[in-house]
Design a protein around this motif. Structure first.
Motif, short mmCIF file in Angstrom:
data_model
loop_
_atom_site.label_atom_id
_atom_site.label_comp_id
_atom_site.label_asym_id
_atom_site.label_seq_id
_atom_site.Cartn_x
_atom_site.Cartn_y
_atom_site.Cartn_z
N TYR A 30 0.90 -1.16 -0.03
CA TYR A 30 0.01 0.09 0.11
C TYR A 30 0.81 1.10 0.20
N GLN A 31 0.59 2.16 -0.75
CA GLN A 31 1.31 3.32 -0.84
C GLN A 31 0.39 4.53 -1.07
N TYR A 32 0.75 5.87 -0.32
CA TYR A 32 0.08 6.93 -0.16
C TYR A 32 1.04 7.89 -1.10
N GLN A 33 0.55 8.44 -1.98
CA GLN A 33 1.46 9.48 -2.89
C GLN A 33 0.83 10.82 -3.28
N HIS A 34 1.72 11.61 -3.48
CA HIS A 34 1.37 13.32 -3.84
C HIS A 34 2.28 13.32 -5.00
N THR A 35 1.37 13.86 -6.16
CA THR A 35 2.22 14.41 -7.24
C THR A 35 1.90 15.75 -7.55
N SER A 36 2.85 16.71 -7.61
CA SER A 36 2.54 17.92 -8.02
C SER A 36 3.86 18.60 -8.62
N ASN A 37 3.87 19.88 -9.01
CA ASN A 37 5.04 20.47 -9.66
C ASN A 37 5.84 21.24 -8.80
N ALA A 38 5.65 21.26 -7.56
CA ALA A 38 6.56 21.93 -6.49
C ALA A 38 6.64 23.52 -6.57
N GLY A 39 5.52 24.07 -7.48
CA GLY A 39 5.58 25.50 -7.82
C GLY A 39 6.38 26.03 -8.80
N ILE A 40 6.78 25.13 -9.76
CA ILE A 40 7.73 25.40 -10.73
C ILE A 40 6.97 26.18 -11.84
N TYR A 41 5.70 25.75 -11.92
CA TYR A 41 4.85 26.33 -13.03
C TYR A 41 3.69 27.16 -12.36
N ASP A 42 2.82 28.04 -13.10
CA ASP A 42 1.95 28.62 -12.55
C ASP A 42 0.85 27.86 -11.85
N GLU A 43 0.38 26.94 -12.64
CA GLU A 43 -0.69 26.09 -12.49
C GLU A 43 -0.12 25.01 -11.60
N ASN A 44 -0.78 24.48 -10.56
CA ASN A 44 -0.21 23.51 -9.69
C ASN A 44 -1.24 22.79 -8.81
N ASP A 45 -2.19 22.00 -9.61
CA ASP A 45 -3.28 21.53 -9.08
C ASP A 45 -2.89 20.22 -7.98
N GLY A 46 -1.90 19.30 -8.55
CA GLY A 46 -1.41 18.24 -7.59
C GLY A 46 -2.47 17.40 -7.49
N ILE A 47 -2.12 16.14 -7.27
CA ILE A 47 -2.82 14.99 -6.81
C ILE A 47 -2.49 13.98 -5.78
N ASP A 48 -3.34 13.72 -4.97
CA ASP A 48 -3.05 12.79 -3.85
C ASP A 48 -3.79 11.23 -4.18
N MET A 49 -2.98 10.24 -4.03
CA MET A 49 -3.57 8.95 -4.44
C MET A 49 -3.13 7.80 -3.39
N HIS A 50 -4.02 6.83 -3.46
CA HIS A 50 -3.78 5.83 -2.61
C HIS A 50 -3.45 4.79 -3.56
N ALA A 51 -2.15 3.77 -3.46
CA ALA A 51 -2.05 2.74 -4.48
C ALA A 51 -1.76 1.32 -3.83
N LEU A 52 -2.07 0.47 -4.84
CA LEU A 52 -2.10 -0.80 -4.34
C LEU A 52 -1.21 -1.47 -5.12
#
Length: 181
Positions: A152-174
C-alpha cells in the motif's frame, strides 16, 4: 510541447545512466523486483486512477543499524498512465527510494521522492502545470513469501511550484510484485 517532453525524458535517462555507471551506485546494480501498481485519487469531483509497471533496483547504498535492521536506498523506475473520466496521460518516473527492512520480518517501510514526466499535464479538470512533476510517497510492503510482495502506498504528485498552475493529486496505491531474490 514534444521537444519539452523529449528534453525531460532525456534528462531522466541521463540521470539513470550516470547513476548506474557511478561507483556511488555500486558495481552490481540490477533488477531486484518488478511490480504492477494501481492507484486511485482520494476524493474530488472527478475520478482519477493510474496503472503502472514498476521496476526496482538492487540497493545502491545500504547501512546496517544493528544486526537485524537494514536501511537501503534503491532506484525505482515506473511507466504508466494517469486516467481521468475522459482523458489520459502517459508518464515515466525515476524515484530514489529509502527502505527500512528488518531481517526475518515480512513488512517493510519506504519513502521516496523524485521526478515524474507526463505526456500531457492536463487530464480532464486536473492541471499539473507542465510535463515535469515530482512524486513523493510513503509505502508499506509485505513479503508474503520469498518472491511475492503486496503493498500500500500513499503518494502526492505536483510540480512543486515550478509552473503557474499546480493542482497536484493525492492517491492511494495498491501493488503486487515479484522479487528476484
Amino acid at each position: 510541447m514534444v521537444q519539452k517532453i523529449a528534453k525531460h525524458l532525456l534528462g531522466l535517462i541521463g540521470c539513470a545512466v550516470f547513476c548506474a555507471s557511478s561507483p556511488v551506485c555500486g558495481e552490481d546494480l540490477s533488477l531486484a523486483s518488478a511490480s504492477l501498481r494501481y492507484a486511485f485519487d482520494d476524493g474530488g469531483t472527478e475520478d482519477f486512477e493510474t496503472y503502472e509497471l514498476v521496476a526496482s533496483s538492487s540497493p545502491v547504498w545500504a547501512w546496517w543499524a544493528g544486526e537485524e535492521t537494514l536501511l537501503a536506498a534503491r532506484l525505482e523506475g515506473s511507466l504508466g498512465t494517469l486516467r481521468g473520466d475522459h482523458e489520459s496521460s502517459l508518464f515515466v518516473g525515476l524515484v530514489p527510494i529509502l527502505e527500512l527492512v528488518r531481517t526475518g520480518f515480512p513488512l517493510t517501510l519506504a519513502v521516496g521522492v523524485g521526478p515524474t514526466v507526463f505526456s500531457d499535464h492536463r487530464v480532464d479538470s486536473l492541471d499539473l502545470g507542465g510535463a515535469l512533476n515530482f512524486t513523493s510517497s510513503i509505502r508499506l510492503g509485505w513479503w508474503i513469501n520469498r518472491h511475492l510482495r503486496v503493498g500500500y502506498q500513499y503518494q502526492h504528485t505536483s510540480n512543486a511550484g515550478i509552473y503557474d498552475e499546480n493542482d497536484g493529486i493525492d492517491m492511494h496505491a495498491l501493488s503486487i510484485g515479484y522479487g528476484f531474490r
